[in-house]
Motif scaffolding. Structure first.
Motif, PDB file in Angstrom:
ATOM      1  N   ALA A 189       1.569  10.369   7.873  1.00 28.90           N
ATOM      2  CA  ALA A 189       0.550  10.730   7.273  1.00 28.90           C
ATOM      3  C   ALA A 189      -0.349   9.630   6.908  1.00 28.90           C
ATOM      4  O   ALA A 189      -1.730   9.477   7.007  1.00 28.90           O
ATOM      5  N   ALA A 190       0.319   8.588   6.450  1.00 27.56           N
ATOM      6  CA  ALA A 190      -0.685   7.495   6.040  1.00 27.56           C
ATOM      7  C   ALA A 190      -1.342   6.888   7.092  1.00 27.56           C
ATOM      8  O   ALA A 190      -2.308   6.354   7.164  1.00 27.56           O
ATOM      9  N   LYS A 234      -0.542  -2.320   4.303  1.00 28.73           N
ATOM     10  CA  LYS A 234      -1.184  -1.284   5.439  1.00 28.73           C
ATOM     11  C   LYS A 234      -0.941  -1.898   6.879  1.00 28.73           C
ATOM     12  O   LYS A 234      -0.599  -1.143   7.906  1.00 28.73           O
ATOM     13  N   LYS A 270       5.750  10.784   5.609  1.00 26.24           N
ATOM     14  CA  LYS A 270       4.940   9.827   4.579  1.00 26.24           C
ATOM     15  C   LYS A 270       4.170   8.919   5.458  1.00 26.24           C
ATOM     16  O   LYS A 270       2.997   8.653   5.373  1.00 26.24           O
ATOM     17  N   GLN A 283      -7.283  13.021  13.244  1.00 29.26           N
ATOM     18  CA  GLN A 283      -7.457  14.307  12.472  1.00 29.26           C
ATOM     19  C   GLN A 283      -6.437  15.377  12.852  1.00 29.26           C
ATOM     20  O   GLN A 283      -6.290  15.413  14.115  1.00 29.26           O
ATOM     21  N   VAL A 284      -6.053  15.700  12.035  1.00 32.08           N
ATOM     22  CA  VAL A 284      -4.735  16.873  12.262  1.00 32.08           C
ATOM     23  C   VAL A 284      -5.527  18.213  12.398  1.00 32.08           C
ATOM     24  O   VAL A 284      -6.356  18.512  11.621  1.00 32.08           O
ATOM     25  N   TRP A 312      -4.224   8.532   8.639  1.00 32.36           N
ATOM     26  CA  TRP A 312      -5.420   8.685   7.663  1.00 32.36           C
ATOM     27  C   TRP A 312      -6.105   7.348   7.808  1.00 32.36           C
ATOM     28  O   TRP A 312      -7.218   7.220   7.985  1.00 32.36           O
ATOM     29  N   TRP A 313      -5.219   6.404   7.789  1.00 34.98           N
ATOM     30  CA  TRP A 313      -6.034   4.976   8.126  1.00 34.98           C
ATOM     31  C   TRP A 313      -6.477   4.900   9.528  1.00 34.98           C
ATOM     32  O   TRP A 313      -7.370   3.843   9.523  1.00 34.98           O
ATOM     33  N   HIS A 351       0.582  -1.304  -0.103  1.00 37.17           N
ATOM     34  CA  HIS A 351      -0.057   0.019  -0.136  1.00 37.17           C
ATOM     35  C   HIS A 351       0.782   1.322  -0.065  1.00 37.17           C
ATOM     36  O   HIS A 351       0.264   2.225  -0.398  1.00 37.17           O
ATOM     37  N   LEU A 352       2.108   1.196   0.532  1.00 37.96           N
ATOM     38  CA  LEU A 352       2.862   2.588   0.715  1.00 37.96           C
ATOM     39  C   LEU A 352       4.266   2.109   0.342  1.00 37.96           C
ATOM     40  O   LEU A 352       4.843   1.216   0.648  1.00 37.96           O
TER      41      LEU A 352
END
Lengths: 114, 384
Positions: B251-252, B44, B248, B260-261, B255-256, B34-35
């Motif tokens: 952030a991933a 993930k 990176k 919340q930022v 998100w997953w 995924h990344l």
């Protein structure tokens, strides 16, 4: 509503990127299925809509402010993570990825790090 | 006659070579990746496990039985990606009863947020900060206004006006930003100490840390560059548990996990309204570097970890509270000596080279006309 000339795509924002798009995190858009030629003519007119075209389309139709915080040239600026259906766009061909109907594309800003 | 021109007037650009990689996860070998992280593909599940593993490893490295004597843990929180992720990981890995180990036991976790009331939208940001921390019922939130740096300093006017004067009297935009960050750091340390904490966690990832390290060198803080990774002040050890994680993967992960930022920062103009500061230029450089040469960012952090300052100094700068070179090892600029002698309350030998430069910026055209600096309260009294 989708037609032969448009594709339904879901776009989401995270990390503060939504502030550039009216502070709305999730958007459902009808993207034209064919893309025009890019400004530098590197990509031809009439090709299937790809991420490069999507970014340009977003700039013209969705971006509310501070274009330089989202776009650099024909791609997103460094510091913006792009996920295509939860997968890193670097694994999907980046701007060359051909968008499919119901794709979910996420733009996450990593610019405010601390 | 032979010509060396390439293609006439066309700009010769090497097309970007796309690397062909296996799409399978490098860890579990089975799942689809995924990344892409510094050349390695993670699914993930494995990416999230990697984040937690790196966090715990950093915690165990820095908080040892020998250094842990308090039941209070302090966490610096700005609302950005790193510190927001840090809160989540602390709650999930260090405080949860099911995860607590004998090694780390904290009865209280204090989240400290330093805010600037003079910035438009600060009240809205504070509301979001309070809401974010409320999601962790066992955490205590302490809000510290930046102008507290000048409260009780005996200055005329309010602390807010003193903060304004502090910034206004800075000779350059870079100095203003450097000074503001210095005040923020010292307030975090001092507040942590007042709460009884022995450790202060900061949310700088590898990416943010590399920016801080390079900026520090550019600003003359190379002598104490090791303190950017881990420092001790007034009995409080500050460190960055996310130092091995790039922006990176942070952030991933956020998100997953639907973390919340606080999003008021991205479009907030810099304090001086321009992007000409060293800090912003460094950030732009590192961000670009991370995109094209991601492993280089990791190299910056690891290389700076090996840098050791020459000599061992016991003197502390009155302003930044970090070690400083002796006067014999450096020479103060004529401008600083003249200004300090004429206008300030501190003798020049009480300031490190970097703080001296920040206040005078000897290369600045305005050096001769530099206004007298205003010092925060800790620089005026011995209270550590």
């Amino acid at each position: 509503m989708a037609s032969d000339e448009t594709i339904n795509v879901k776009i989401e924002f995270g990390g503060g990127a939504e502030l550039l798009f009216g502070n709305i995190r999730s958007h459902n858009i009808a993207l034209p299925s064919k893309a025009p030629a890019t400004a530098n003519k590197a990509k031809q007119e009439g090709r299937p809509a790809d991420i490069t075209f999507l970014i340009d389309w977003m700039k013209e139709n969705m971006l509310k402010e501070r274009e330089e915080l989202f776009i650099e040239g024909e791609t997103v600026r460094p510091g913006i993570l792009v996920l295509i259906n939860d997968v890193d766009w670097e694994l999907e061909g980046e701007g060359d990825y051909v968008i499919q109907a119901k794709d979910e594309i996420v733009f996450i800003s990593t610019l405010h790090g601390g | 006659m032979a010509s060396c021109e390439i293609g006439g007037n066309e700009e010769a650009l090497m097309p970007k070579r796309r690397k062909i990689r296996s799409r399978s996860c490098i860890k579990c070998k089975g799942e689809k990746g995924h990344l892409l992280v510094r050349g390695l593909v993670y699914c993930k599940t494995c990416l999230q496990a990697l984040v937690v593993q790196n966090f715990k490893k950093s915690i165990n490295e820095c908080i040892t039985p020998a250094t842990s004597s308090s039941t209070v843990l302090a966490v610096g929180y700005s609302g950005g990606l790193g510190s927001t992720l840090l809160l989540h990981l602390v709650a999930q890995s260090l405080v949860s009863n099911s995860q607590r180990t004998r090694r780390h036991r904290w009865d209280e976790v204090h989240v400290i947020h330093v805010h600037d009331p003079s910035i438009p939208g600060d009240e809205d940001t504070l509301a979001k900060i309070e809401s974010a921390v409320a999601a962790y019922p066992s955490f205590h939130l302490t809000l510290v206004p930046l102008d507290q740096s000048f409260a009780g300093g005996g200055y005329e006017g309010s602390p807010a006006s003193s903060l304004h004067t502090f910034r206004s009297n800075m000779p350059t935009q870079t100095a203003t930003t450097d000074g503001t960050r210095l005040l923020t750091r010292r307030l975090l340390e001092r507040t942590s100490k007042s709460l009884g904490a022995t450790h202060l966690l900061l949310g700088r990832s590898m990416s943010s840390l590399s920016m801080s390290l390079l900026s520090s060198v550019c600003l003359g803080r190379g002598f104490t560059i090791a303190d950017e990774r881990q420092s001790s002040s007034g009995g409080v050890i500050s460190f960055n548990p996310l130092k091995d994680l790039g922006s990176k993967e942070c952030a991933a992960y956020a998100w997953w996990n639907n973390i919340q930022v606080i999003s008021s920062q991205i479009t907030r103009p810099s304090l001086t309204g321009t992007s000409g500061e060293i800090q912003e230029l460094t950030r732009a450089f590192i961000t670009g570097l991370e995109k094209d040469y991601p492993s280089t960012v990791s190299t910056i952090v690891k290389t700076c970890a090996k840098v050791v300052a020459k000599g061992d100094s016991e003197s502390e700068c009155r302003l930044c509270s970090r070690r400083m070179q002796t006067q014999g090892e450096r020479a103060s600029s004529p401008a600083m000596i003249a200004i300090t002698a004429r206008k300030t309350q501190l003798p020049v030998q009480d300031l490190c080279y970097a703080c001296e430069t920040m206040l005078t910026s000897a290369n600045s055209k305005s050096a001769v006309d530099t206004l007298p600096p205003l010092f925060p309260v800790w620089a005026l009294v011995d209270d550590d």
